[in-house]
Motif scaffolding. Structure first.
Motif, PDB file in Angstrom:
ATOM      1  N   VAL A  70       0.873  -1.172   0.000  1.00  0.00           N
ATOM      2  CA  VAL A  70       0.000   0.000   0.000  1.00  0.00           C
ATOM      3  C   VAL A  70       0.907   1.216   0.000  1.00  0.00           C
ATOM      4  CG1 VAL A  70      -1.805   1.266   1.214  1.00  0.00           C
ATOM      5  CG2 VAL A  70      -1.740  -1.242   1.352  1.00  0.00           C
ATOM      6  N   THR A  71       0.796   1.994  -1.044  1.00  0.00           N
ATOM      7  CA  THR A  71       1.635   3.184  -1.120  1.00  0.00           C
ATOM      8  C   THR A  71       0.886   4.311  -1.798  1.00  0.00           C
ATOM      9  OG1 THR A  71       3.858   3.996  -1.636  1.00  0.00           O
ATOM     10  CG2 THR A  71       2.798   2.620  -3.302  1.00  0.00           C
ATOM     11  N   CYS A  72       1.470   5.469  -1.759  1.00  0.00           N
ATOM     12  CA  CYS A  72       0.826   6.679  -2.289  1.00  0.00           C
ATOM     13  C   CYS A  72       0.805   6.663  -3.817  1.00  0.00           C
ATOM     14  CB  CYS A  72       1.576   7.908  -1.785  1.00  0.00           C
ATOM     15  SG  CYS A  72       0.753   9.468  -2.176  1.00  0.00           S
ATOM     16  N   SER A  73      -0.183   7.324  -4.364  1.00  0.00           N
ATOM     17  CA  SER A  73      -0.279   7.472  -5.820  1.00  0.00           C
ATOM     18  C   SER A  73       0.761   8.437  -6.375  1.00  0.00           C
ATOM     19  CB  SER A  73      -1.664   8.000  -6.203  1.00  0.00           C
ATOM     20  OG  SER A  73      -2.654   7.125  -5.775  1.00  0.00           O
ATOM     21  N   ASP A  74       1.433   9.113  -5.506  1.00  0.00           N
ATOM     22  CA  ASP A  74       2.420  10.122  -5.907  1.00  0.00           C
ATOM     23  C   ASP A  74       3.315   9.577  -7.020  1.00  0.00           C
ATOM     24  OD1 ASP A  74       4.982  11.663  -5.849  1.00  0.00           O
ATOM     25  OD2 ASP A  74       3.942  12.728  -4.235  1.00  0.00           O
ATOM     26  N   GLY A  88       4.400  -9.493 -11.058  1.00  0.00           N
ATOM     27  CA  GLY A  88       4.047 -10.765 -10.438  1.00  0.00           C
ATOM     28  C   GLY A  88       4.536 -10.901  -9.004  1.00  0.00           C
ATOM     29  N   ASP A  89       5.300  -9.946  -8.546  1.00  0.00           N
ATOM     30  CA  ASP A  89       5.919 -10.041  -7.224  1.00  0.00           C
ATOM     31  C   ASP A  89       5.294  -9.094  -6.205  1.00  0.00           C
ATOM     32  OD1 ASP A  89       7.755 -11.343  -5.646  1.00  0.00           O
ATOM     33  OD2 ASP A  89       9.337  -9.876  -6.009  1.00  0.00           O
ATOM     34  N   LEU A  90       4.801  -7.951  -6.666  1.00  0.00           N
ATOM     35  CA  LEU A  90       4.211  -6.963  -5.768  1.00  0.00           C
ATOM     36  C   LEU A  90       2.775  -6.688  -6.186  1.00  0.00           C
ATOM     37  CD1 LEU A  90       7.110  -4.330  -5.608  1.00  0.00           C
ATOM     38  CD2 LEU A  90       6.693  -6.263  -4.061  1.00  0.00           C
ATOM     39  N   PHE A  91       1.835  -6.896  -5.260  1.00  0.00           N
ATOM     40  CA  PHE A  91       0.441  -6.541  -5.505  1.00  0.00           C
ATOM     41  C   PHE A  91       0.295  -5.111  -5.008  1.00  0.00           C
ATOM     42  CE2 PHE A  91      -4.098  -6.425  -4.335  1.00  0.00           C
ATOM     43  CZ  PHE A  91      -4.638  -6.761  -5.571  1.00  0.00           C
ATOM     44  N   MET A  92       0.203  -4.180  -5.945  1.00  0.00           N
ATOM     45  CA  MET A  92       0.251  -2.761  -5.612  1.00  0.00           C
ATOM     46  C   MET A  92      -1.139  -2.176  -5.382  1.00  0.00           C
ATOM     47  SD  MET A  92       3.512  -2.211  -5.625  1.00  0.00           S
ATOM     48  CE  MET A  92       3.528  -0.421  -5.444  1.00  0.00           C
ATOM     49  N   VAL A  93      -1.298  -1.496  -4.267  1.00  0.00           N
ATOM     50  CA  VAL A  93      -2.527  -0.764  -3.940  1.00  0.00           C
ATOM     51  C   VAL A  93      -2.092   0.673  -3.734  1.00  0.00           C
ATOM     52  CG1 VAL A  93      -4.435  -0.520  -2.317  1.00  0.00           C
ATOM     53  CG2 VAL A  93      -3.489  -2.800  -2.801  1.00  0.00           C
ATOM     54  N   ARG A  94      -2.601   1.548  -4.568  1.00  0.00           N
ATOM     55  CA  ARG A  94      -2.144   2.933  -4.507  1.00  0.00           C
ATOM     56  C   ARG A  94      -3.318   3.873  -4.343  1.00  0.00           C
ATOM     57  NH1 ARG A  94       3.068   3.804  -8.138  1.00  0.00           N
ATOM     58  NH2 ARG A  94       3.084   5.562  -6.729  1.00  0.00           N
ATOM     59  N   ASN A  95      -3.121   4.866  -3.540  1.00  0.00           N
ATOM     60  CA  ASN A  95      -4.094   5.936  -3.357  1.00  0.00           C
ATOM     61  C   ASN A  95      -3.382   7.128  -2.743  1.00  0.00           C
ATOM     62  OD1 ASN A  95      -4.129   5.698  -0.405  1.00  0.00           O
ATOM     63  ND2 ASN A  95      -5.194   3.768  -0.778  1.00  0.00           N
ATOM     64  N   ILE A  96      -4.075   8.250  -2.670  1.00  0.00           N
ATOM     65  CA  ILE A  96      -3.420   9.412  -2.080  1.00  0.00           C
ATOM     66  C   ILE A  96      -3.250   9.188  -0.582  1.00  0.00           C
ATOM     67  CG2 ILE A  96      -4.103  11.066  -3.864  1.00  0.00           C
ATOM     68  CD1 ILE A  96      -6.362  12.010  -1.991  1.00  0.00           C
ATOM     69  N   GLY A  97      -2.044   9.318  -0.118  1.00  0.00           N
ATOM     70  CA  GLY A  97      -1.751   9.197   1.300  1.00  0.00           C
ATOM     71  C   GLY A  97      -1.576   7.778   1.799  1.00  0.00           C
ATOM     72  N   ASN A  98      -1.419   6.795   0.876  1.00  0.00           N
ATOM     73  CA  ASN A  98      -1.218   5.376   1.221  1.00  0.00           C
ATOM     74  C   ASN A  98      -2.104   4.899   2.372  1.00  0.00           C
ATOM     75  OD1 ASN A  98       1.382   7.107   1.898  1.00  0.00           O
ATOM     76  ND2 ASN A  98       1.107   5.763   3.652  1.00  0.00           N
ATOM     77  N   GLN A  99      -3.421   4.960   2.153  1.00  0.00           N
ATOM     78  CA  GLN A  99      -4.384   4.609   3.188  1.00  0.00           C
ATOM     79  C   GLN A  99      -4.952   3.207   2.999  1.00  0.00           C
ATOM     80  OE1 GLN A  99      -7.423   7.774   3.205  1.00  0.00           O
ATOM     81  NE2 GLN A  99      -6.201   8.526   1.498  1.00  0.00           N
ATOM     82  N   ILE A 100      -5.270   2.584   4.080  1.00  0.00           N
ATOM     83  CA  ILE A 100      -5.985   1.310   4.011  1.00  0.00           C
ATOM     84  C   ILE A 100      -7.487   1.571   3.986  1.00  0.00           C
ATOM     85  CG2 ILE A 100      -6.551  -0.794   5.292  1.00  0.00           C
ATOM     86  CD1 ILE A 100      -3.692  -1.063   6.028  1.00  0.00           C
ATOM     87  N   ALA A 101      -7.944   2.591   4.696  1.00  0.00           N
ATOM     88  CA  ALA A 101      -9.382   2.838   4.851  1.00  0.00           C
ATOM     89  C   ALA A 101     -10.120   2.949   3.523  1.00  0.00           C
ATOM     90  CB  ALA A 101      -9.604   4.106   5.672  1.00  0.00           C
ATOM     91  N   THR A 102      -9.494   3.547   2.523  1.00  0.00           N
ATOM     92  CA  THR A 102     -10.172   3.732   1.241  1.00  0.00           C
ATOM     93  C   THR A 102      -9.883   2.591   0.258  1.00  0.00           C
ATOM     94  OG1 THR A 102      -8.362   5.092   0.421  1.00  0.00           O
ATOM     95  CG2 THR A 102     -10.231   6.253   1.440  1.00  0.00           C
ATOM     96  N   ALA A 104      -9.561  -0.952   1.463  1.00  0.00           N
ATOM     97  CA  ALA A 104      -9.573  -2.176   2.276  1.00  0.00           C
ATOM     98  C   ALA A 104      -9.828  -3.429   1.439  1.00  0.00           C
ATOM     99  CB  ALA A 104     -10.599  -2.060   3.391  1.00  0.00           C
ATOM    100  N   GLY A 105     -10.700  -3.337   0.470  1.00  0.00           N
ATOM    101  CA  GLY A 105     -10.995  -4.506  -0.364  1.00  0.00           C
ATOM    102  C   GLY A 105      -9.788  -4.967  -1.153  1.00  0.00           C
ATOM    103  N   SER A 106      -9.050  -4.026  -1.707  1.00  0.00           N
ATOM    104  CA  SER A 106      -7.853  -4.380  -2.469  1.00  0.00           C
ATOM    105  C   SER A 106      -6.792  -4.989  -1.564  1.00  0.00           C
ATOM    106  CB  SER A 106      -7.276  -3.139  -3.168  1.00  0.00           C
ATOM    107  OG  SER A 106      -8.187  -2.646  -4.117  1.00  0.00           O
ATOM    108  N   VAL A 107      -6.634  -4.418  -0.386  1.00  0.00           N
ATOM    109  CA  VAL A 107      -5.632  -4.927   0.555  1.00  0.00           C
ATOM    110  C   VAL A 107      -6.028  -6.339   1.006  1.00  0.00           C
ATOM    111  CG1 VAL A 107      -4.529  -4.587   2.809  1.00  0.00           C
ATOM    112  CG2 VAL A 107      -4.973  -2.618   1.311  1.00  0.00           C
ATOM    113  N   GLU A 108      -7.290  -6.504   1.323  1.00  0.00           N
ATOM    114  CA  GLU A 108      -7.756  -7.815   1.769  1.00  0.00           C
ATOM    115  C   GLU A 108      -7.584  -8.856   0.656  1.00  0.00           C
ATOM    116  OE1 GLU A 108     -10.925  -7.625   4.421  1.00  0.00           O
ATOM    117  OE2 GLU A 108     -11.562  -9.681   4.095  1.00  0.00           O
TER     118      GLU A 108
END
Ligand SMILES: [Zn+2]
Length: 154
Positions: A70-74, A88-102, A104-108
């Motif tokens: 989980v990292t920032c979209s920057d 294939g090695d990193l499942f990337m979840v990106r958003n502004i401010g590297n948040q889990i709250a917005t 959660a489904g992708s992280v889960e």
């Protein structure tokens, strides 16, 4: 939230990003956008040629990432800063401010369904989202405010 929470390792770290300016361009400049699309297409073609068909055939078989990240979209934060071959090695979840709250489904999904063994939450220096969340962001667009509302700064 995460079924395999105990198996996941949380690592909050900070990547220091150099604050350098790219070529400045005017917002909404169609000529700049068209030129950039050509550059992207050329870069993608070189990437595909460099890796060859076997590389993509292997990726098409499925993904088994070692880490959910989980990292920032920057635009200054890129996955190959963390891994020279992130495909294939990193499942990337990106958003502004590297948040889990917005996200959660992708992280889960990364942790529980792709079975990544590591969950990394990576912030960076000079984060615009953190800076905005620290101040008055009431004049920003509603979707942005909604995401900034989840950032809690001690
Ligand atoms: Zn940021």
């Amino acid at each position: 939230m995460f079924k395999k929470f105990s198996a996941a390792v949380f690592a909050a770290s900070v990547i220091t990003t150099p604050a350098f300016a790219h070529d400045e361009h005017e917002h909404g400049d169609a000529a700049v956008a068209q030129q950039f699309i050509k550059t992207i297409m050329s870069t993608e073609a070189k990437y595909a040629h460099h890796h060859g068909a076997r590389f993509f055939q292997n990726l098409a078989k499925g993904q088994h990432p070692r880490a959910t990240v989980v990292t920032c979209s920057d635009s200054r934060v890129q996955s190959n800063m963390l891994d020279k071959t992130p495909e294939g090695d990193l499942f990337m979840v990106r958003n502004i401010g590297n948040q889990i709250a917005t996200s959660a489904g992708s992280v889960e999904y990364g942790v529980n369904h792709l079975n990544s063994s590591l969950l990394l939450i990576i912030g960076h220096s000079s984060c615009g989202a953190i800076k905005a969340a620290s101040g008055d962001y009431s004049t920003l667009e509603d979707p942005i405010k909604k995401e900034l509302d989840t950032i809690k700064i001690a």
